[in-house]
Design an enzyme around this catalytic site. Structure first.
Site, PDB file in Angstrom:
ATOM      1  N   LYS A 299     -21.920 -24.222  29.139  1.00 42.64           N
ATOM      2  CA  LYS A 299     -20.639 -24.932  29.260  1.00 42.64           C
ATOM      3  C   LYS A 299     -19.505 -24.196  28.547  1.00 42.64           C
ATOM      4  O   LYS A 299     -18.452 -23.954  29.132  1.00 42.64           O
ATOM      5  CB  LYS A 299     -20.747 -26.365  28.670  1.00 42.64           C
ATOM      6  CG  LYS A 299     -21.772 -27.244  29.381  1.00 42.64           C
ATOM      7  CD  LYS A 299     -21.797 -28.660  28.798  1.00 42.64           C
ATOM      8  CE  LYS A 299     -22.183 -28.724  27.333  1.00 42.64           C
ATOM      9  NZ  LYS A 299     -23.544 -28.233  27.041  1.00 42.64           N
TER      10      LYS A 299
ATOM     11  N   ARG B 237     -20.936 -37.718  27.311  1.00 36.04           N
ATOM     12  CA  ARG B 237     -22.349 -37.460  27.091  1.00 36.04           C
ATOM     13  C   ARG B 237     -23.193 -38.722  27.214  1.00 36.04           C
ATOM     14  O   ARG B 237     -24.410 -38.656  27.079  1.00 36.04           O
ATOM     15  CB  ARG B 237     -22.531 -36.917  25.674  1.00 36.04           C
ATOM     16  CG  ARG B 237     -22.701 -35.409  25.577  1.00 36.04           C
ATOM     17  CD  ARG B 237     -22.755 -35.082  24.097  1.00 36.04           C
ATOM     18  NE  ARG B 237     -23.519 -33.910  23.807  1.00 36.04           N
ATOM     19  CZ  ARG B 237     -22.999 -32.694  23.668  1.00 36.04           C
ATOM     20  NH1 ARG B 237     -21.720 -32.502  23.846  1.00 36.04           N
ATOM     21  NH2 ARG B 237     -23.770 -31.687  23.343  1.00 36.04           N
TER      22      ARG B 237
ATOM     23  N   ARG C 212     -28.342 -17.938  20.454  1.00 34.25           N
ATOM     24  CA  ARG C 212     -26.883 -18.063  20.509  1.00 34.25           C
ATOM     25  C   ARG C 212     -26.263 -17.718  19.162  1.00 34.25           C
ATOM     26  O   ARG C 212     -26.752 -18.112  18.112  1.00 34.25           O
ATOM     27  CB  ARG C 212     -26.470 -19.481  20.893  1.00 34.25           C
ATOM     28  CG  ARG C 212     -24.970 -19.719  20.673  1.00 34.25           C
ATOM     29  CD  ARG C 212     -24.447 -20.893  21.433  1.00 34.25           C
ATOM     30  NE  ARG C 212     -25.035 -22.152  21.015  1.00 34.25           N
ATOM     31  CZ  ARG C 212     -24.766 -23.308  21.623  1.00 34.25           C
ATOM     32  NH1 ARG C 212     -23.957 -23.338  22.664  1.00 34.25           N
ATOM     33  NH2 ARG C 212     -25.339 -24.398  21.197  1.00 34.25           N
TER      34      ARG C 212
ATOM     35  N   ARG D 117     -25.066 -21.212  14.582  1.00 36.30           N
ATOM     36  CA  ARG D 117     -24.772 -22.618  14.296  1.00 36.30           C
ATOM     37  C   ARG D 117     -25.982 -23.259  13.635  1.00 36.30           C
ATOM     38  O   ARG D 117     -27.108 -23.032  14.038  1.00 36.30           O
ATOM     39  CB  ARG D 117     -24.479 -23.353  15.615  1.00 36.30           C
ATOM     40  CG  ARG D 117     -23.007 -23.459  15.929  1.00 36.30           C
ATOM     41  CD  ARG D 117     -22.759 -23.932  17.329  1.00 36.30           C
ATOM     42  NE  ARG D 117     -23.414 -25.195  17.673  1.00 36.30           N
ATOM     43  CZ  ARG D 117     -23.227 -25.832  18.831  1.00 36.30           C
ATOM     44  NH1 ARG D 117     -22.415 -25.336  19.735  1.00 36.30           N
ATOM     45  NH2 ARG D 117     -23.848 -26.962  19.077  1.00 36.30           N
TER      46      ARG D 117
ATOM     47  N   ARG E  67     -31.963 -32.102  20.221  1.00 36.73           N
ATOM     48  CA  ARG E  67     -30.798 -32.141  21.107  1.00 36.73           C
ATOM     49  C   ARG E  67     -31.209 -32.192  22.577  1.00 36.73           C
ATOM     50  O   ARG E  67     -30.574 -32.867  23.378  1.00 36.73           O
ATOM     51  CB  ARG E  67     -29.906 -30.925  20.844  1.00 36.73           C
ATOM     52  CG  ARG E  67     -29.130 -31.086  19.540  1.00 36.73           C
ATOM     53  CD  ARG E  67     -28.627 -29.771  19.013  1.00 36.73           C
ATOM     54  NE  ARG E  67     -27.697 -29.137  19.908  1.00 36.73           N
ATOM     55  CZ  ARG E  67     -27.538 -27.822  20.005  1.00 36.73           C
ATOM     56  NH1 ARG E  67     -28.259 -27.010  19.267  1.00 36.73           N
ATOM     57  NH2 ARG E  67     -26.649 -27.334  20.836  1.00 36.73           N
TER      58      ARG E  67
HETATM   59  P1  ADP Z   1     -23.299 -24.718  25.920  1.00 36.96           P
HETATM   60  O1  ADP Z   1     -21.833 -24.766  25.577  1.00 36.96           O
HETATM   61  O2  ADP Z   1     -23.606 -25.372  27.244  1.00 36.96           O
HETATM   62  O3  ADP Z   1     -24.168 -25.252  24.833  1.00 36.96           O
HETATM   63  P2  ADP Z   1     -23.038 -21.789  25.725  1.00 36.96           P
HETATM   64  O4  ADP Z   1     -21.977 -21.451  26.709  1.00 36.96           O
HETATM   65  O5  ADP Z   1     -22.674 -21.734  24.294  1.00 36.96           O
HETATM   66  O6  ADP Z   1     -23.702 -23.203  26.114  1.00 36.96           O
HETATM   67  O7  ADP Z   1     -24.297 -20.823  25.996  1.00 36.96           O
HETATM   68  C1  ADP Z   1     -25.486 -20.905  25.213  1.00 36.96           C
HETATM   69  C2  ADP Z   1     -26.030 -19.488  24.961  1.00 36.96           C
HETATM   70  O8  ADP Z   1     -26.500 -18.937  26.189  1.00 36.96           O
HETATM   71  C3  ADP Z   1     -24.988 -18.509  24.430  1.00 36.96           C
HETATM   72  O9  ADP Z   1     -25.650 -17.645  23.543  1.00 36.96           O
HETATM   73  C4  ADP Z   1     -24.501 -17.782  25.675  1.00 36.96           C
HETATM   74  O10 ADP Z   1     -24.069 -16.464  25.367  1.00 36.96           O
HETATM   75  C5  ADP Z   1     -25.749 -17.761  26.553  1.00 36.96           C
HETATM   76  N1  ADP Z   1     -25.460 -17.918  27.990  1.00 36.96           N
HETATM   77  C6  ADP Z   1     -24.492 -18.659  28.577  1.00 36.96           C
HETATM   78  N2  ADP Z   1     -24.557 -18.584  29.920  1.00 36.96           N
HETATM   79  C7  ADP Z   1     -25.615 -17.784  30.198  1.00 36.96           C
HETATM   80  C8  ADP Z   1     -26.205 -17.304  31.436  1.00 36.96           C
HETATM   81  N3  ADP Z   1     -25.725 -17.670  32.629  1.00 36.96           N
HETATM   82  N4  ADP Z   1     -27.279 -16.506  31.328  1.00 36.96           N
HETATM   83  C9  ADP Z   1     -27.780 -16.143  30.120  1.00 36.96           C
HETATM   84  N5  ADP Z   1     -27.269 -16.537  28.925  1.00 36.96           N
HETATM   85  C10 ADP Z   1     -26.207 -17.349  28.957  1.00 36.96           C
HETATM   86  P1  ADP Z   2     -24.070 -28.159  22.877  1.00 36.75           P
HETATM   87  O1  ADP Z   2     -23.454 -28.423  24.195  1.00 36.75           O
HETATM   88  O2  ADP Z   2     -24.416 -26.744  22.654  1.00 36.75           O
HETATM   89  O3  ADP Z   2     -25.208 -29.079  22.585  1.00 36.75           O
HETATM   90  P2  ADP Z   2     -21.686 -29.199  21.448  1.00 36.75           P
HETATM   91  O4  ADP Z   2     -20.901 -28.206  20.709  1.00 36.75           O
HETATM   92  O5  ADP Z   2     -21.128 -29.741  22.720  1.00 36.75           O
HETATM   93  O6  ADP Z   2     -23.088 -28.534  21.675  1.00 36.75           O
HETATM   94  O7  ADP Z   2     -22.016 -30.451  20.522  1.00 36.75           O
HETATM   95  C1  ADP Z   2     -22.522 -30.285  19.216  1.00 36.75           C
HETATM   96  C2  ADP Z   2     -22.793 -31.645  18.591  1.00 36.75           C
HETATM   97  O8  ADP Z   2     -21.549 -32.387  18.473  1.00 36.75           O
HETATM   98  C3  ADP Z   2     -23.709 -32.563  19.371  1.00 36.75           C
HETATM   99  O9  ADP Z   2     -25.085 -32.320  19.098  1.00 36.75           O
HETATM  100  C4  ADP Z   2     -23.264 -33.956  18.869  1.00 36.75           C
HETATM  101  O10 ADP Z   2     -23.791 -34.220  17.590  1.00 36.75           O
HETATM  102  C5  ADP Z   2     -21.757 -33.771  18.717  1.00 36.75           C
HETATM  103  N1  ADP Z   2     -21.046 -34.126  19.966  1.00 36.75           N
HETATM  104  C6  ADP Z   2     -20.308 -33.292  20.746  1.00 36.75           C
HETATM  105  N2  ADP Z   2     -19.796 -33.954  21.797  1.00 36.75           N
HETATM  106  C7  ADP Z   2     -20.214 -35.235  21.696  1.00 36.75           C
HETATM  107  C8  ADP Z   2     -20.050 -36.401  22.495  1.00 36.75           C
HETATM  108  N3  ADP Z   2     -19.333 -36.379  23.625  1.00 36.75           N
HETATM  109  N4  ADP Z   2     -20.633 -37.551  22.069  1.00 36.75           N
HETATM  110  C9  ADP Z   2     -21.348 -37.593  20.933  1.00 36.75           C
HETATM  111  N5  ADP Z   2     -21.565 -36.536  20.155  1.00 36.75           N
HETATM  112  C10 ADP Z   2     -21.008 -35.357  20.520  1.00 36.75           C
END
Ligand code: ADP
Ligand code: ADP
Ligand code: ZN
Length: 207
Positions: A13, A88, A122, A152, A163
């Site tokens: 995302k 979410r 990541r 992180r 998660r």
């Molecule tokens: P999210 O915001 O959904 O948690 P991220 O965009 O931070 O995900 O991506 C999670 C990890 O996977 C990061 O280390 C990113 O560089 C890697 N990543 C993102 N998209 C891809 C993809 N299409 N293929 C392989 N690795 C990816």
């Molecule tokens: P990722 O997509 O990689 O899991 P985010 O950066 O979107 O991570 O979210 C990190 C943390 O922030 C989540 O595990 C949760 O604790 C909190 N969080 C983010 N967005 C929301 C949401 N919409 N509702 C509740 N908690 C949230």
């Protein structure tokens, strides 16, 4: 355009959101980034969110919805926005519908078993939030802003498992919710990063 980016933790995302926001000229609003910023600055919101983030659990709906409601009132959201990580839960999705109903919801479809690896590898920039991955050559210093690239806390193995469980229970039902609303755009998130971006761009052109 009012867009939502849906997907499991690690689905890509944040990576895609930066690109879509730039292409569409709309602000990228990541609730995760907002919480991490508040945590760093030790604001009241940060203190509330701290324990939830550490355990990989969701911050209560009321807190998140209020933050998003206020953010969407800001001037830069006049011509649309891209939400990353919100909604979410079904309650958040209902709240968003009442505040500013999205025009489309892009779901990054990913194989949950593959995501643990994406998350554990990541690395993120502490300055601007840019995502990197150790397998794709993560730098020590951010190429965008020069900030330090770190892991992180919640990307460590124990929290990752929690998660993914929270995603399955609370967030995955939003796929059916938005399909029923006729808003769902499904994208294969297991392709490489550029292929995912191309698929999203193509889907948005068809809207
Ligand atoms: P999210 O915001 O959904 O948690 P991220 O965009 O931070 O995900 O991506 C999670 C990890 O996977 C990061 O280390 C990113 O560089 C890697 N990543 C993102 N998209 C891809 C993809 N299409 N293929 C392989 N690795 C990816
Ligand atoms: P990722 O997509 O990689 O899991 P985010 O950066 O979107 O991570 O979210 C990190 C943390 O922030 C989540 O595990 C949760 O604790 C909190 N969080 C983010 N967005 C929301 C949401 N919409 N509702 C509740 N908690 C949230
Ligand atoms: Zn940076």
């Amino acid at each position: 355009m009012k867009l939502v980016l849906l997907g499991a933790p690690g689905a890509g995302k944040g990576t895609q959101a930066v690109r879509i926001a730039k292409n569409q000229g709309i602000p990228h609003i990541s609730t995760g980034d907002i919480f991490r910023k508040n945590l760093k600055e030790e604001t009241p919101v940060g203190l509330t969110a701290k324990a939830y983030l550490a355990k990989g659990q969701l911050v209560p709906d009321g807190v998140v919805v209020e933050i998003v409601r206020l953010r969407l009132l800001e001037d830069d959201c006049k011509n649309g926005f891209l939400l990353d990580g919100f909604p979410r839960t079904l309650a958040q999705a209902e709240a968003l519908k009442a505040i500013a109903a999205p025009d489309a919801v892009i779901n990054l479809d990913a194989d949950l078993d593959a995501l643990a690896k994406r998350l554990s590898g990541r690395r993120v920039c502490g300055g601007c939030g840019e995502s990197y991955h150790v397998d794709l050559g993560s730098p020590e210093v951010c190429t965008k802003c020069g900030g330090a690239v770190i892991q992180r806390e919640d990307d460590k193995a124990e929290t990752v498992a929690a998660r993914l469980l929270v995603y399955k229970a609370e967030t995955a039902p939003l796929i059916d919710f938005y399909r029923a609303e006729g808003l769902l755009v499904n994208i294969d998130g297991m392709q490489d990063i550029d292929a995912v971006s191309a698929a999203i761009r193509q889907a948005l052109r068809r809207l």
